[in-house]
Design a protein around this motif. Structure first.
Motif, PDB file in Angstrom:
ATOM      1  N   UNK A  39      25.344  34.785  45.831  1.00 47.05           N
ATOM      2  CA  UNK A  39      25.601  35.754  44.752  1.00 47.05           C
ATOM      3  C   UNK A  39      27.060  36.184  44.757  1.00 47.05           C
ATOM      4  N   UNK A  40      27.580  36.479  45.948  1.00 47.62           N
ATOM      5  CA  UNK A  40      28.961  36.935  46.033  1.00 47.62           C
ATOM      6  C   UNK A  40      29.944  35.803  45.755  1.00 47.62           C
ATOM      7  N   UNK A  41      29.520  34.581  45.959  1.00 44.78           N
ATOM      8  CA  UNK A  41      30.339  33.442  45.552  1.00 44.78           C
ATOM      9  C   UNK A  41      30.465  33.405  44.035  1.00 44.78           C
ATOM     10  N   UNK A  42      29.368  33.705  43.351  1.00 44.68           N
ATOM     11  CA  UNK A  42      29.411  33.749  41.887  1.00 44.68           C
ATOM     12  C   UNK A  42      30.366  34.844  41.399  1.00 44.68           C
ATOM     13  N   UNK A  43      30.280  36.004  42.020  1.00 45.61           N
ATOM     14  CA  UNK A  43      31.145  37.124  41.621  1.00 45.61           C
ATOM     15  C   UNK A  43      32.607  36.726  41.780  1.00 45.61           C
ATOM     16  N   UNK A  44      32.926  36.114  42.909  1.00 40.50           N
ATOM     17  CA  UNK A  44      34.299  35.676  43.145  1.00 40.50           C
ATOM     18  C   UNK A  44      34.695  34.579  42.160  1.00 40.50           C
ATOM     19  N   UNK A  45      33.738  33.711  41.797  1.00 40.94           N
ATOM     20  CA  UNK A  45      34.036  32.655  40.837  1.00 40.94           C
ATOM     21  C   UNK A  45      34.468  33.207  39.487  1.00 40.94           C
ATOM     22  N   UNK A  46      33.765  34.237  38.995  1.00 41.62           N
ATOM     23  CA  UNK A  46      34.122  34.846  37.706  1.00 41.62           C
ATOM     24  C   UNK A  46      35.461  35.576  37.805  1.00 41.62           C
ATOM     25  N   UNK A  47      35.603  36.413  38.840  1.00 39.88           N
ATOM     26  CA  UNK A  47      36.875  37.132  39.018  1.00 39.88           C
ATOM     27  C   UNK A  47      38.010  36.159  39.278  1.00 39.88           C
ATOM     28  N   UNK A  48      37.695  35.051  39.956  1.00 36.96           N
ATOM     29  CA  UNK A  48      38.724  34.063  40.276  1.00 36.96           C
ATOM     30  C   UNK A  48      39.300  33.386  39.059  1.00 36.96           C
ATOM     31  N   UNK A  49      38.556  33.322  37.960  1.00 35.51           N
ATOM     32  CA  UNK A  49      39.081  32.722  36.739  1.00 35.51           C
ATOM     33  C   UNK A  49      40.293  33.492  36.238  1.00 35.51           C
ATOM     34  N   UNK A  50      40.224  34.824  36.331  1.00 29.89           N
ATOM     35  CA  UNK A  50      41.362  35.644  35.906  1.00 29.89           C
ATOM     36  C   UNK A  50      42.518  35.534  36.892  1.00 29.89           C
ATOM     37  N   UNK A  51      42.202  35.542  38.181  1.00 25.93           N
ATOM     38  CA  UNK A  51      43.247  35.396  39.196  1.00 25.93           C
ATOM     39  C   UNK A  51      43.999  34.088  39.017  1.00 25.93           C
ATOM     40  N   UNK A  52      43.254  33.009  38.839  1.00 29.40           N
ATOM     41  CA  UNK A  52      43.873  31.686  38.718  1.00 29.40           C
ATOM     42  C   UNK A  52      44.696  31.572  37.435  1.00 29.40           C
ATOM     43  N   UNK A  53      44.196  32.110  36.346  1.00 31.82           N
ATOM     44  CA  UNK A  53      44.915  32.022  35.072  1.00 31.82           C
ATOM     45  C   UNK A  53      46.259  32.743  35.140  1.00 31.82           C
ATOM     46  N   UNK A  54      46.263  33.926  35.726  1.00 30.45           N
ATOM     47  CA  UNK A  54      47.493  34.718  35.770  1.00 30.45           C
ATOM     48  C   UNK A  54      48.485  34.151  36.774  1.00 30.45           C
ATOM     49  N   UNK A  55      48.031  33.731  37.951  1.00 35.31           N
ATOM     50  CA  UNK A  55      48.976  33.226  38.941  1.00 35.31           C
ATOM     51  C   UNK A  55      49.623  31.926  38.483  1.00 35.31           C
ATOM     52  N   UNK A  56      48.886  31.090  37.754  1.00 30.16           N
ATOM     53  CA  UNK A  56      49.467  29.848  37.238  1.00 30.16           C
ATOM     54  C   UNK A  56      50.431  30.146  36.100  1.00 30.16           C
TER      55      UNK A  56
END
Length: 556
Positions: free
Chosen positions: A98-115
């Motif tokens: 479950x927490x992997x899923x949460x990180x996956x969704x939040x990670x989309x924003x992290x990855x988009x901004x850092x790139x």
């Protein structure tokens, strides 16, 4: 080795403290809200970009959007998806998913901004060979804010590159090689060091060609390996279809309720599930780590946000799709809480020294195909509840040996003030990382995991190792210059041999090695992201406004 592991555990306890995890998750949530759920709003546009509808060969860059995504995905879709998920479940329980899923969704924003940030500040002095990444963001970004801050930006860039090289050596290289060597030896009896030698040769042949060859190889490998793995996983889920609803329910309930020990699973608290879900998801999709922007910076485009949108698709593919598939296979097959592989004949706890305890046992009974050198474990009860697992159970490891034609176990020691007890005589084969996933497939269809996970491990490992070699190479170029790249590549290939030489034995050791590299990068990159996030978010909103107004049209 025990002292080294103790030091790693102490350092990781700082980098992976729950407060740090809350901060990372909070930053991801902040960026998701700040961009008004930008990665989700731009999802369809991102798919159009990687299909080549916006590719322009006149733009600065070395590789296409699809090749850049493939290169980055080849680094993220790796043994973390096969072995990392297995580690998370075996230690944190089903709730970790479950927490992997949460990180996956939040990670989309992290990855988009850092790139997006890296694309804004990348070095395109040579349009056909651009350089980028957080080290360029902080060095060029601080200099743009105030020329007097240029030396500070350069030093922070050096610090980031140091963490990058550490993560390159551990998670990007050694974790992949170790898992591949381990699963190949387990399934086919090929010595892990032989696997390491072959991996080292393949890696050397690919990385000599630089990012263009890496991008070309990744563009072929990623669709092949993902298609192969997803097809096999889909087959398992079809066979186990009736159990899927219960597995989904188990994931959600376990995320908020402690899971008691059962079979090979020692138990897990809510906090432990959260910890392992976060750690393995961040290791798998690399969101906020600062590695993927290095590959994306080589993309051919004049729009920084465009490549950021492409990058936002990575955590969805990596975590929401591939990691979830692995998790459901492990859970539905029962591999995570499997019963013992055999029963020992009257094992006895004996003292090996002051405060040292071990097991005396006779020959292993017939059953599994025992092999000399095979790792096994026995569950002991130490009488003291562990705050992480919520139980007093521990695993005592041993190595299978051949003695006068009989298979026996050379058990290691347990340190404690009192003798542990043996609640069950069951002995378990120690499936670590990718080996557990392989066993899960085999439990559904005999031989499937043996071949599938071994082949997938090779494909995933090769793709990840070659992509991470480029990340480390860019760190070397930033810190020391191009002249040191050749020596770096030699050392990088030698580390593959080190990883497969037998220095890692358990889930905990494996986590300590990879967690350190991921942790230090996050520790440095997240502050860099926050400092320059306002500019990246503003450019994203401007791009989306132009896109909705019809001012950004496909080229073909």
């Amino acid at each position: 080795m025990q002292t080294f592991n103790s030091i790693l555990a102490a350092v990781n306890s700082i980098f992976w403290h729950n407060v740090v995890l809350y901060i990372i998750l909070g930053v991801g949530a902040l960026l998701m809200i700040w961009t008004r759920f930008g990665p989700l709003r731009s999802f369809a546009h991102g798919v159009a970009i990687i299909r080549g509808k916006y590719d322009d060969k006149r733009d600065p860059g070395a590789i296409s959007h699809f090749q850049a995504l493939s290169a980055a995905l080849s680094a993220t879709v790796g043994l973390g998806n096969i072995g990392g998920v297995a580690v998370a479940i075996s230690l944190g329980g089903p709730g970790a998913v479950f927490w992997m899923w949460v990180v996956g969704i939040a990670g989309m924003a992290l990855k988009m901004i850092e790139v997006t940030q890296s694309m804004i500040y990348r070095n395109t002095d040579d349009p056909n060979n651009p350089h980028g990444g957080p080290m360029f963001v902080v060095s060029r970004g601080l200099a743009a804010m105030n020329p007097k801050w240029k030396p500070l930006g350069q030093w922070v860039g050096y610090i980031f590159c140091s963490t990058l090289l550490l993560s390159t050596a551990t998670g990007g290289n050694m974790f992949q090689a170790w898992n591949t060597g381990n699963v190949t030896e387990l399934n086919f009896g090929v010595p892990a060091l032989a696997t390491g030698l072959v991996l080292a040769v393949i890696t050397a042949l690919v990385i000599i060609g630089g990012i263009q060859r890496i991008g070309a190889v990744a563009a072929r490998l990623v669709p092949l390996m993902c298609g192969l793995y997803l097809s096999a996983g889909a087959y398992v889920l079809i066979v186990k279809f009736s159990t899927i609803p219960d597995m989904i329910r188990l994931i959600f309930t376990s995320a908020f309720n402690p899971v008691e020990a059962q079979g090979a699973f020692l138990g897990g608290t809510i906090g432990y599930a959260f910890l392992w879900g976060m750690k393995r998801a961040l290791f798998s999709n690399e969101a906020g780590q600062g590695s993927a922007p290095i590959a994306h910076s080589a993309a051919r485009t004049h729009e920084p946000v465009r490549e950021g949108i492409v990058a936002g698709l990575e955590p969805f593919i990596d975590t929401i799709i591939v990691c979830t598939l692995t998790a459901l296979v492990i859970l539905s097959s029962g591999a995570w809480n499997r019963p013992p592989d055999a029963q020992l004949a009257s094992p006895v706890v004996v003292a090996r020294g002051a405060g040292e305890w071990t097991i005396e046992s006779g020959a292993l009974p017939p059953g599994p195909a025992w092999q000399a050198g095979q790792d096994v474990f026995l569950v002991l009860d130490r009488g003291v509840v562990d705050e992480n697992t919520g139980s007093s159970l521990i695993e005592l490891y041993g190595v299978v040996q051949v003695d006068a034609g009989r298979f026996t176990v050379d058990w290691l020691s347990y340190s404690g003030t009192r003798a542990p007890t043996i609640p069950s005589d069951g002995v378990y084969i120690n499936y670590v990382g990718a080996a557990l996933t392989s066993h899960a497939f085999d439990r559904v269809h005999a031989g499937l995991g043996r071949w599938l996970v071994t082949i997938a491990s090779w494909l995933f490992a090769v793709s990840t190792i070659i992509s991470w070699s480029y990340y480390g190479e860019q760190g070397i170029i930033f810190m020391l210059g191009v002249r040191w790249v050749r020596l770096y590549k030699i050392i990088y290939c030698l580390l593959i041999l080190v990883a497969t030489s037998g220095i890692v034995k358990s889930d905990a050791e494996l986590d300590a090695l990879t967690g350190l590299g991921t942790g230090v990068m996050l520790f440095v990159n997240i502050p860099i992201m926050l400092v320059f996030s306002r500019e990246a978010v503003a450019k994203f909103n401007d791009y989306m406004n132009r896109y909705r107004a019809g001012k950004i049209a496909p080229i073909r």
